[in-house]
Design an enzyme around this catalytic site. Structure first.
Site, PDB file in Angstrom:
ATOM      1  N   GLY A  31       0.793  -1.224   0.000  1.00  0.00           N
ATOM      2  CA  GLY A  31       0.000   0.000   0.000  1.00  0.00           C
ATOM      3  C   GLY A  31       0.826   1.275   0.000  1.00  0.00           C
ATOM      4  CG  HIS A  34       5.089   4.574  -5.183  1.00  0.00           C
ATOM      5  ND1 HIS A  34       5.613   3.790  -6.193  1.00  0.00           N
ATOM      6  CD2 HIS A  34       5.532   4.019  -4.025  1.00  0.00           C
ATOM      7  CE1 HIS A  34       6.362   2.838  -5.671  1.00  0.00           C
ATOM      8  NE2 HIS A  34       6.325   2.949  -4.351  1.00  0.00           N
ATOM      9  N   GLY A  36       5.259   3.581  -9.125  1.00  0.00           N
ATOM     10  CA  GLY A  36       5.916   2.278  -9.294  1.00  0.00           C
ATOM     11  C   GLY A  36       4.886   1.157  -9.221  1.00  0.00           C
ATOM     12  CG  HIS A  37       2.883   0.375  -5.517  1.00  0.00           C
ATOM     13  ND1 HIS A  37       3.085   1.468  -4.704  1.00  0.00           N
ATOM     14  CD2 HIS A  37       3.474  -0.675  -4.891  1.00  0.00           C
ATOM     15  CE1 HIS A  37       3.743   1.095  -3.622  1.00  0.00           C
ATOM     16  NE2 HIS A  37       4.020  -0.190  -3.711  1.00  0.00           N
ATOM     17  CD  GLN A 148      15.971  -3.929 -12.464  1.00  0.00           C
ATOM     18  OE1 GLN A 148      15.514  -3.823 -13.599  1.00  0.00           O
ATOM     19  NE2 GLN A 148      17.148  -3.461 -12.104  1.00  0.00           N
ATOM     20  CE  LYS A 149      13.041   0.979  -3.767  1.00  0.00           C
ATOM     21  NZ  LYS A 149      12.245   0.330  -2.753  1.00  0.00           N
ATOM     22  CB  VAL A 176       8.479   3.934 -11.573  1.00  0.00           C
ATOM     23  CG1 VAL A 176       7.995   5.344 -11.867  1.00  0.00           C
ATOM     24  CG2 VAL A 176       7.815   2.925 -12.504  1.00  0.00           C
ATOM     25  CB  SER A 185      10.537   3.748  -1.901  1.00  0.00           C
ATOM     26  OG  SER A 185      10.332   3.134  -0.642  1.00  0.00           O
ATOM     27  CB  SER A 186       5.628   3.181   0.598  1.00  0.00           C
ATOM     28  OG  SER A 186       5.008   2.489  -0.470  1.00  0.00           O
TER      29      SER A 186
HETATM   30  P1  AMP Z   1       5.807  -2.600  -1.696  1.00  0.00           P
HETATM   31  O1  AMP Z   1       4.442  -2.006  -1.553  1.00  0.00           O
HETATM   32  O2  AMP Z   1       6.903  -1.641  -1.400  1.00  0.00           O
HETATM   33  O3  AMP Z   1       5.948  -3.930  -1.003  1.00  0.00           O
HETATM   34  O4  AMP Z   1       5.971  -2.918  -3.247  1.00  0.00           O
HETATM   35  C1  AMP Z   1       5.044  -3.711  -3.934  1.00  0.00           C
HETATM   36  C2  AMP Z   1       5.600  -4.029  -5.296  1.00  0.00           C
HETATM   37  O5  AMP Z   1       5.850  -2.821  -6.011  1.00  0.00           O
HETATM   38  C3  AMP Z   1       6.942  -4.777  -5.217  1.00  0.00           C
HETATM   39  O6  AMP Z   1       6.991  -5.755  -6.237  1.00  0.00           O
HETATM   40  C4  AMP Z   1       7.920  -3.669  -5.462  1.00  0.00           C
HETATM   41  O7  AMP Z   1       9.144  -4.126  -6.010  1.00  0.00           O
HETATM   42  C5  AMP Z   1       7.176  -2.812  -6.455  1.00  0.00           C
HETATM   43  N1  AMP Z   1       7.740  -1.464  -6.474  1.00  0.00           N
HETATM   44  C6  AMP Z   1       8.001  -0.682  -5.393  1.00  0.00           C
HETATM   45  N2  AMP Z   1       8.586   0.467  -5.782  1.00  0.00           N
HETATM   46  C7  AMP Z   1       8.710   0.409  -7.134  1.00  0.00           C
HETATM   47  C8  AMP Z   1       9.231   1.294  -8.124  1.00  0.00           C
HETATM   48  N3  AMP Z   1       9.784   2.477  -7.807  1.00  0.00           N
HETATM   49  N4  AMP Z   1       9.202   0.901  -9.419  1.00  0.00           N
HETATM   50  C9  AMP Z   1       8.653  -0.299  -9.750  1.00  0.00           C
HETATM   51  N5  AMP Z   1       8.133  -1.165  -8.864  1.00  0.00           N
HETATM   52  C10 AMP Z   1       8.159  -0.824  -7.571  1.00  0.00           C
END
Ligand code: AMP
Length: 279
Positions: A31, A34, A36-37, A148-149, A176, A185-186
């Site tokens: 959650g 952003h 990226g998600h 890939q982050k 992203v 990143s969150s």
């Molecule tokens: P998280 O909510 O941080 O656990 O991320 C959920 C998914 O989104 C994971 O597969 C992360 O790798 C991906 N993610 C997080 N930040 C980015 C970003 N800047 N660009 C692309 N994917 C992202």
């Protein structure tokens, strides 16, 4: 968009979609969504008949003293973003729904779970692999989308899928970034203004390392030294690790090669940031 909070209801959706021959794409997240998600959701939308997103801040992947309690949340904003990305199902289970009792069953991906992030955050990847395996059984996706982050996380998930013969295609999409290169990143929301200004230094270090490699430098020690020197020039930023690794095994290299990956983590104040770049 349908919001689902229970495992039986989510599984019923999965069964029903599958019985109608629908391809299910799945984006697991914690959650505070952003761009990226959203890029994962857009690709999932293009490649599947139905898209399920989960939002679950998974307690078992946080260590004692980590940021579980202050992890940023925005349920209403996240819901709006998922709707705008044409998500079909938003799965938002409570911790009690996912772990009704003290968990006793875990997925351990040995080897790669113990280095880099895993060395600094013991148990982190066991928590990640376990919750992703559980979510796969609940959502029943044909394909799952990751960023890939979180390079090491992707390697762990791939190895889990292979090792357990899970019938899920793992798709890894590129990171992203903000205008200055900082990976979205969150956790960037933790950064104070002055910290935020410094945060792109990790990206700048990788870019410089990549340039040096392009100019013919293949010695990992010299590449790492050049990246470390750039970060050390930024006051208030400390290095957890800067490494060059094999993209699959994550083992250190004797010599850099084009598909190898720079992996790094830094601390700025109380905030830990990770990033990576393929050479
Ligand atoms: P998280 O909510 O941080 O656990 O991320 C959920 C998914 O989104 C994971 O597969 C992360 O790798 C991906 N993610 C997080 N930040 C980015 C970003 N800047 N660009 C692309 N994917 C992202």
């Amino acid at each position: 968009m349908k919001i689902i909070t229970t495992i039986p209801e989510m599984q019923a959706v999965g069964r029903s979609l599958r019985s109608r021959g629908q391809r299910i794409g799945f984006v697991p997240t914690m959650g505070f969504l952003h761009e990226g998600h959203l890029s994962l959701m857009h690709t999932a939308r293009q490649e599947n008949d139905a898209v399920t997103v989960s939002i679950f801040v998974n307690p078992t992947q946080f260590g004692p003293g980590e940021d579980l309690d202050r992890y940023p949340r925005d349920a209403a904003g996240d819901q709006r973003k998922c709707e705008s990305a044409a998500v079909d199902y938003l799965f938002v289970p409570s911790a009690g729904e996912m772990y009704p009792e003290q968990p006793s069953v875990f997925v351990d991906v040995e080897g790669i779970s113990g280095v880099f992030e895993g060395a600094i955050r013991p148990g982190h990847f066991r928590g990640v692999a376990t919750v992703v395996a559980k979510l796969f059984h609940v959502v029943m996706p044909h394909a799952a989308y990751f960023g890939q982050k979180d390079f090491q996380q992707c390697a762990v998930i791939r190895q889990m899928v292979k090792g357990l013969n899970l019938d899920v295609a793992v798709r890894v999409l590129s990171t992203v970034r903000e205008q200055d290169g900082l990976a979205m990143s969150s956790r960037n929301s933790y950064l104070a203004l002055e910290e935020r200004r410094k945060a792109a230094v990790l990206y700048r270090a990788f870019m410089a390392g990549r340039e040096l490699f392009g100019a013919g430098e293949t010695d990992p020690g010299r590449l790492k030294d050049s990246m470390r020197a750039i970060i050390q020039k930024e006051p208030g930023v400390s290095i957890d690790y800067i490494e060059i690794a094999d993209p699959e095994s994550l083992k250190p290299l004797g010599q850099a090669f084009p598909t190898a990956v720079f992996l790094g983590a830094v601390r700025i104040g109380r905030t830990r940031l990770i990033d990576n770049m393929v050479l």
